[in-house]
Design a protein around this motif. Structure first.
Motif, PDB file in Angstrom:
ATOM      1  N   MET A  75       0.836  -1.204   0.000  1.00 29.70           N
ATOM      2  CA  MET A  75       0.000   0.000   0.000  1.00 29.70           C
ATOM      3  C   MET A  75       0.872   1.256   0.000  1.00 29.70           C
ATOM      4  SD  MET A  75      -3.174   0.728  -0.117  1.00 29.70           S
ATOM      5  CE  MET A  75      -4.216   2.176   0.024  1.00 29.70           C
ATOM      6  N   ALA A  76       1.957   1.186   0.782  1.00 28.53           N
ATOM      7  CA  ALA A  76       2.843   2.355   0.858  1.00 28.53           C
ATOM      8  C   ALA A  76       3.521   2.603  -0.482  1.00 28.53           C
ATOM      9  CB  ALA A  76       3.886   2.144   1.947  1.00 28.53           C
ATOM     10  N   SER A  77       3.846   1.506  -1.203  1.00 29.87           N
ATOM     11  CA  SER A  77       4.502   1.691  -2.505  1.00 29.87           C
ATOM     12  C   SER A  77       3.521   2.285  -3.516  1.00 29.87           C
ATOM     13  CB  SER A  77       5.062   0.369  -3.008  1.00 29.87           C
ATOM     14  OG  SER A  77       4.006  -0.526  -3.239  1.00 29.87           O
ATOM     15  N   LEU A  78       2.230   1.869  -3.426  1.00 30.42           N
ATOM     16  CA  LEU A  78       1.220   2.464  -4.312  1.00 30.42           C
ATOM     17  C   LEU A  78       1.071   3.958  -4.018  1.00 30.42           C
ATOM     18  CD1 LEU A  78      -1.095   2.163  -6.388  1.00 30.42           C
ATOM     19  CD2 LEU A  78      -2.608   1.737  -4.467  1.00 30.42           C
ATOM     20  N   ASN A  79       1.024   4.308  -2.734  1.00 35.68           N
ATOM     21  CA  ASN A  79       0.929   5.720  -2.366  1.00 35.68           C
ATOM     22  C   ASN A  79       2.152   6.494  -2.840  1.00 35.68           C
ATOM     23  OD1 ASN A  79      -1.503   5.397  -1.190  1.00 35.68           O
ATOM     24  ND2 ASN A  79      -0.793   5.427   0.912  1.00 35.68           N
ATOM     25  N   TYR A  80       3.304   5.877  -2.715  1.00 35.13           N
ATOM     26  CA  TYR A  80       4.535   6.542  -3.160  1.00 35.13           C
ATOM     27  C   TYR A  80       4.509   6.757  -4.675  1.00 35.13           C
ATOM     28  CZ  TYR A  80       9.513   7.498  -3.612  1.00 35.13           C
ATOM     29  OH  TYR A  80      10.716   8.078  -3.891  1.00 35.13           O
ATOM     30  N   SER A  81       4.006   5.748  -5.425  1.00 36.35           N
ATOM     31  CA  SER A  81       3.903   5.902  -6.878  1.00 36.35           C
ATOM     32  C   SER A  81       2.933   7.025  -7.246  1.00 36.35           C
ATOM     33  CB  SER A  81       3.432   4.595  -7.522  1.00 36.35           C
ATOM     34  OG  SER A  81       4.270   3.553  -7.144  1.00 36.35           O
ATOM     35  N   LEU A  82       1.781   7.043  -6.535  1.00 33.23           N
ATOM     36  CA  LEU A  82       0.806   8.109  -6.796  1.00 33.23           C
ATOM     37  C   LEU A  82       1.399   9.480  -6.471  1.00 33.23           C
ATOM     38  CD1 LEU A  82      -2.542   6.614  -5.496  1.00 33.23           C
ATOM     39  CD2 LEU A  82      -2.014   7.325  -7.817  1.00 33.23           C
ATOM     40  N   TYR A  83       2.140   9.526  -5.372  1.00 30.85           N
ATOM     41  CA  TYR A  83       2.791  10.788  -4.971  1.00 30.85           C
ATOM     42  C   TYR A  83       3.723  11.268  -6.074  1.00 30.85           C
ATOM     43  CZ  TYR A  83       5.284  14.025  -1.920  1.00 30.85           C
ATOM     44  OH  TYR A  83       5.840  15.144  -1.371  1.00 30.85           O
ATOM     45  N   LEU A  84       4.528  10.345  -6.594  1.00 32.69           N
ATOM     46  CA  LEU A  84       5.460  10.716  -7.662  1.00 32.69           C
ATOM     47  C   LEU A  84       4.717  11.131  -8.930  1.00 32.69           C
ATOM     48  CD1 LEU A  84       8.371   8.142  -7.390  1.00 32.69           C
ATOM     49  CD2 LEU A  84       8.345  10.541  -6.751  1.00 32.69           C
ATOM     50  N   PHE A  85       3.627  10.406  -9.249  1.00 33.83           N
ATOM     51  CA  PHE A  85       2.851  10.715 -10.448  1.00 33.83           C
ATOM     52  C   PHE A  85       2.267  12.122 -10.368  1.00 33.83           C
ATOM     53  CE2 PHE A  85      -1.426  10.851 -12.352  1.00 33.83           C
ATOM     54  CZ  PHE A  85      -1.059  10.758 -13.685  1.00 33.83           C
ATOM     55  N   PHE A  86       1.604  12.424  -9.250  1.00 35.66           N
ATOM     56  CA  PHE A  86       1.000  13.753  -9.105  1.00 35.66           C
ATOM     57  C   PHE A  86       2.067  14.844  -9.072  1.00 35.66           C
ATOM     58  CE2 PHE A  86      -2.753  11.460  -7.248  1.00 35.66           C
ATOM     59  CZ  PHE A  86      -3.623  11.817  -8.257  1.00 35.66           C
ATOM     60  N   GLY A  87       3.182  14.542  -8.429  1.00 39.84           N
ATOM     61  CA  GLY A  87       4.278  15.516  -8.410  1.00 39.84           C
ATOM     62  C   GLY A  87       4.825  15.773  -9.797  1.00 39.84           C
ATOM     63  N   ALA A  88       4.930  14.687 -10.594  1.00 42.08           N
ATOM     64  CA  ALA A  88       5.429  14.847 -11.962  1.00 42.08           C
ATOM     65  C   ALA A  88       4.451  15.678 -12.795  1.00 42.08           C
ATOM     66  CB  ALA A  88       5.644  13.482 -12.600  1.00 42.08           C
ATOM     67  N   VAL A  89       3.147  15.450 -12.606  1.00 42.30           N
ATOM     68  CA  VAL A  89       2.150  16.245 -13.344  1.00 42.30           C
ATOM     69  C   VAL A  89       2.278  17.721 -12.983  1.00 42.30           C
ATOM     70  CG1 VAL A  89      -0.324  16.678 -13.596  1.00 42.30           C
ATOM     71  CG2 VAL A  89       0.524  14.360 -13.636  1.00 42.30           C
ATOM     72  N   ALA A  90       2.435  18.003 -11.680  1.00 39.75           N
ATOM     73  CA  ALA A  90       2.587  19.408 -11.256  1.00 39.75           C
ATOM     74  C   ALA A  90       3.859  20.011 -11.844  1.00 39.75           C
ATOM     75  CB  ALA A  90       2.620  19.484  -9.733  1.00 39.75           C
ATOM     76  N   GLY A  91       4.940  19.238 -11.863  1.00 39.07           N
ATOM     77  CA  GLY A  91       6.189  19.747 -12.433  1.00 39.07           C
ATOM     78  C   GLY A  91       6.070  20.028 -13.923  1.00 39.07           C
ATOM     79  N   VAL A  92       5.404  19.119 -14.659  1.00 39.31           N
ATOM     80  CA  VAL A  92       5.217  19.329 -16.100  1.00 39.31           C
ATOM     81  C   VAL A  92       4.365  20.576 -16.346  1.00 39.31           C
ATOM     82  CG1 VAL A  92       4.106  18.344 -18.149  1.00 39.31           C
ATOM     83  CG2 VAL A  92       5.578  16.939 -16.752  1.00 39.31           C
ATOM     84  N   CYS A  93       3.335  20.762 -15.518  1.00 40.54           N
ATOM     85  CA  CYS A  93       2.495  21.967 -15.657  1.00 40.54           C
ATOM     86  C   CYS A  93       3.331  23.233 -15.433  1.00 40.54           C
ATOM     87  CB  CYS A  93       1.354  21.935 -14.647  1.00 40.54           C
ATOM     88  SG  CYS A  93       0.097  20.746 -15.023  1.00 40.54           S
ATOM     89  N   ALA A  94       4.214  23.186 -14.422  1.00 36.98           N
ATOM     90  CA  ALA A  94       5.049  24.362 -14.143  1.00 36.98           C
ATOM     91  C   ALA A  94       6.002  24.642 -15.300  1.00 36.98           C
ATOM     92  CB  ALA A  94       5.817  24.150 -12.845  1.00 36.98           C
ATOM     93  N   VAL A  95       6.552  23.587 -15.906  1.00 39.20           N
ATOM     94  CA  VAL A  95       7.475  23.787 -17.034  1.00 39.20           C
ATOM     95  C   VAL A  95       6.725  24.353 -18.244  1.00 39.20           C
ATOM     96  CG1 VAL A  95       8.952  22.590 -18.699  1.00 39.20           C
ATOM     97  CG2 VAL A  95       9.106  22.027 -16.296  1.00 39.20           C
ATOM     98  N   LEU A  96       5.550  23.750 -18.536  1.00 41.97           N
ATOM     99  CA  LEU A  96       4.787  24.200 -19.709  1.00 41.97           C
ATOM    100  C   LEU A  96       4.325  25.647 -19.567  1.00 41.97           C
ATOM    101  CD1 LEU A  96       2.540  21.159 -20.675  1.00 41.97           C
ATOM    102  CD2 LEU A  96       4.469  22.093 -21.925  1.00 41.97           C
ATOM    103  N   SER A  97       4.017  26.050 -18.327  1.00 44.37           N
ATOM    104  CA  SER A  97       3.500  27.405 -18.129  1.00 44.37           C
ATOM    105  C   SER A  97       4.536  28.477 -18.453  1.00 44.37           C
ATOM    106  CB  SER A  97       3.015  27.584 -16.696  1.00 44.37           C
ATOM    107  OG  SER A  97       4.122  27.671 -15.829  1.00 44.37           O
ATOM    108  N   LEU A  98       5.827  28.080 -18.456  1.00 46.46           N
ATOM    109  CA  LEU A  98       6.867  29.059 -18.772  1.00 46.46           C
ATOM    110  C   LEU A  98       6.773  29.547 -20.209  1.00 46.46           C
ATOM    111  CD1 LEU A  98      10.057  27.536 -17.140  1.00 46.46           C
ATOM    112  CD2 LEU A  98       8.740  29.465 -16.361  1.00 46.46           C
ATOM    113  N   PHE A  99       6.321  28.673 -21.104  1.00 47.59           N
ATOM    114  CA  PHE A  99       6.414  28.962 -22.530  1.00 47.59           C
ATOM    115  C   PHE A  99       5.079  29.347 -23.162  1.00 47.59           C
ATOM    116  CE2 PHE A  99       9.573  25.791 -21.311  1.00 47.59           C
ATOM    117  CZ  PHE A  99      10.719  26.516 -21.563  1.00 47.59           C
ATOM    118  N   LEU A 100       4.010  29.363 -22.366  1.00 44.23           N
ATOM    119  CA  LEU A 100       2.701  29.690 -22.930  1.00 44.23           C
ATOM    120  C   LEU A 100       2.486  31.201 -22.927  1.00 44.23           C
ATOM    121  CD1 LEU A 100       0.345  26.997 -21.430  1.00 44.23           C
ATOM    122  CD2 LEU A 100       1.126  27.192 -23.759  1.00 44.23           C
ATOM    123  N   THR A 101       1.836  31.683 -23.949  1.00 42.18           N
ATOM    124  CA  THR A 101       1.507  33.105 -23.994  1.00 42.18           C
ATOM    125  C   THR A 101       0.040  33.359 -23.655  1.00 42.18           C
ATOM    126  OG1 THR A 101       1.026  32.941 -26.334  1.00 42.18           O
ATOM    127  CG2 THR A 101       3.260  33.582 -25.727  1.00 42.18           C
TER     128      THR A 101
END
Lengths: 93, 164
Positions: free
Chosen positions: B1-27
């Motif tokens: 269960m902890a590994s599933l939570n850790y995977s979800l944590y990483l997944f959501f964190g990666a989505v937030a990071g990708v959103c932050a990167v993409l927002s740099l280049f949008l007009t």
């Protein structure tokens, strides 16, 4: 580490935008990254309950920071009909 | 269960990071706003995966309300586009990458994500902690909110010193 990266990306967003609305969006990224980073670090070093309490304070502060940013942009818009960052020094009076 | 939570944590964190990167280049302001909202929801997902449901719900509510308010203001100011300054964008990315690797190299042991406990805590325990142990902090936050409300009202009034 993800929170730290989001904080830095938010700072880049703040300094590269030309309007106050863009700056506030960057500020929101900084606050999001800070809350994730702070909750993770407090959870790691102290206690789970302390981490959640600290996170609640940070979420409240997010709203305060964004509200202040929009108040500044409203003032700018009243003065110049524009929210460009280059007009910010007019707020000195 | 902890590994599933850790995977979800990483997944959501990666989505937030990708959103932050993409927002740099949008007009487009609305697209940037959508990314900010998605990043906020993803951060809430991180909190949820790590067991802090109360914090996750608070984060989702605040992110959604702020996104709606930002949409209102961007329409009010007719701010449909906001292109980033290329010089400051490149300079900021270079400085940020440098600072990130500097911090991650010297402070990395303090930020190990395996240190997260991934356990649920009852809501009553959070409330008790907030009221009993953090009463002074709550009062400080309330004073900050009051000052901010008065300051925002003062700043955003339609006329100042008799001129429009």
């Amino acid at each position: 580490m993800i929170g730290l990266a989001i904080v830095f990306l938010g700072i880049v967003n703040i300094i590269s935008r030309r309007s106050v609305v863009g700056m506030v969006l960057g500020l929101h990224f900084v606050m999001l990254g800070m809350s994730l980073l702070a909750v993770s670090v407090v959870d790691f070093s102290l206690d789970r309950v302390e981490a959640v309490a600290f996170g609640v304070f940070l979420v409240v502060l997010q709203t305060v920071v964004v509200a202040s940013g929009y108040a500044i942009s409203i003032r700018l818009f009243y003065n110049r009909r524009s929210t460009a960052m280059k007009n910010l020094n007019e707020l000195r009076g | 269960m902890a590994s599933l939570n850790y995977s979800l944590y990483l997944f959501f964190g990666a989505v937030a990071g990708v959103c932050a990167v993409l927002s740099l280049f949008l007009t487009e302001t609305r697209a940037t706003l959508l990314l900010v909202w998605l990043a906020g929801v993803s951060i809430g997902g991180c909190f949820l995966a790590s067991g802090a449901e109360f914090l996750a719900i608070a984060q989702w509510l605040v992110s959604t309300i702020l996104a709606i308010v930002t949409l209102f203001f961007s329409n009010l100011f007719d701010q449909s586009e906001d292109a980033p300054d290329p010089f400051f964008l490149v300079l900021g990315v270079i400085c940020s990458v440098f600072c990130f690797f500097l911090i991650s190299k010297y402070l990395a042991p303090a930020f190990v994500m395996s240190g997260l406990k991934f356990q649920n805590i009852p809501l009553a325990q959070i409330g008790k902690s907030l009221v009993v142990e953090h009463a002074l902090e709550i009062q400080l936050i309330c004073v900050i909110c009051l000052i901010a409300a008065v300051g925002v009202g003062h700043l955003s009034r339609p006329e100042m010193d008799g001129k429009k």
